[in-house]
Design an enzyme around this catalytic site. Sequence first.
Site, PDB file in Angstrom:
ATOM      1  N   GLY A  13      23.880  31.443 -17.110  1.00 36.10           N
ATOM      2  CA  GLY A  13      23.173  30.413 -16.342  1.00 36.10           C
ATOM      3  C   GLY A  13      24.064  29.203 -16.129  1.00 36.10           C
ATOM      4  O   GLY A  13      25.285  29.311 -16.172  1.00 36.10           O
ATOM      5  N   ILE A  14      23.445  28.039 -15.918  1.00 37.59           N
ATOM      6  CA  ILE A  14      24.239  26.813 -15.762  1.00 37.59           C
ATOM      7  C   ILE A  14      24.513  26.286 -17.163  1.00 37.59           C
ATOM      8  O   ILE A  14      23.619  25.783 -17.837  1.00 37.59           O
ATOM      9  CB  ILE A  14      23.504  25.764 -14.902  1.00 37.59           C
ATOM     10  CG1 ILE A  14      23.358  26.274 -13.466  1.00 37.59           C
ATOM     11  CG2 ILE A  14      24.288  24.453 -14.916  1.00 37.59           C
ATOM     12  CD1 ILE A  14      22.718  25.295 -12.511  1.00 37.59           C
ATOM     13  N   HIS A  15      25.760  26.446 -17.611  1.00 41.23           N
ATOM     14  CA  HIS A  15      26.152  26.003 -18.944  1.00 41.23           C
ATOM     15  C   HIS A  15      27.202  24.898 -18.832  1.00 41.23           C
ATOM     16  O   HIS A  15      27.561  24.481 -17.731  1.00 41.23           O
ATOM     17  CB  HIS A  15      26.626  27.189 -19.793  1.00 41.23           C
ATOM     18  CG  HIS A  15      27.691  28.012 -19.144  1.00 41.23           C
ATOM     19  ND1 HIS A  15      29.023  27.870 -19.416  1.00 41.23           N
ATOM     20  CD2 HIS A  15      27.609  28.990 -18.204  1.00 41.23           C
ATOM     21  CE1 HIS A  15      29.720  28.726 -18.683  1.00 41.23           C
ATOM     22  NE2 HIS A  15      28.880  29.425 -17.934  1.00 41.23           N
ATOM     23  N   ALA A  16      27.672  24.410 -19.955  1.00 43.74           N
ATOM     24  CA  ALA A  16      28.487  23.192 -20.013  1.00 43.74           C
ATOM     25  C   ALA A  16      29.721  23.186 -19.107  1.00 43.74           C
ATOM     26  O   ALA A  16      29.940  22.230 -18.371  1.00 43.74           O
ATOM     27  CB  ALA A  16      28.902  22.910 -21.450  1.00 43.74           C
ATOM     28  N   ALA A  19      28.853  23.275 -15.308  1.00 44.12           N
ATOM     29  CA  ALA A  19      28.052  22.075 -15.011  1.00 44.12           C
ATOM     30  C   ALA A  19      28.951  20.851 -14.963  1.00 44.12           C
ATOM     31  O   ALA A  19      28.823  20.009 -14.080  1.00 44.12           O
ATOM     32  CB  ALA A  19      26.953  21.896 -16.053  1.00 44.12           C
TER      33      ALA A  19
END
Length: 86
Positions: A13-16, A19
Amino acid sequence: MKEFKYTITDPVGIHARPAGLLVKELKQYGSAIKIINKDGKAADAKKLLALMGLGIRQGDEITVSVEGDDEEGAAAAIEKFLKENL
């Protein structure tokens, strides 16, 4: 105002990492950019913690909303980034 939908394909998913890269990319645009998750919760896409707080996972469809003087370029850049990284 420009708006489009995108389904996240990254297994995490949208991770660090992506992002952070996305926030860095978007800081160059003056337009207001929001990402809205599947539950309708919106976040300023230029703020890392707000973006991470959406909890977006693989398979989630997000809505990206861009409004401002440079919305055409910003929307194109976001769409390109999402396709290449998420």
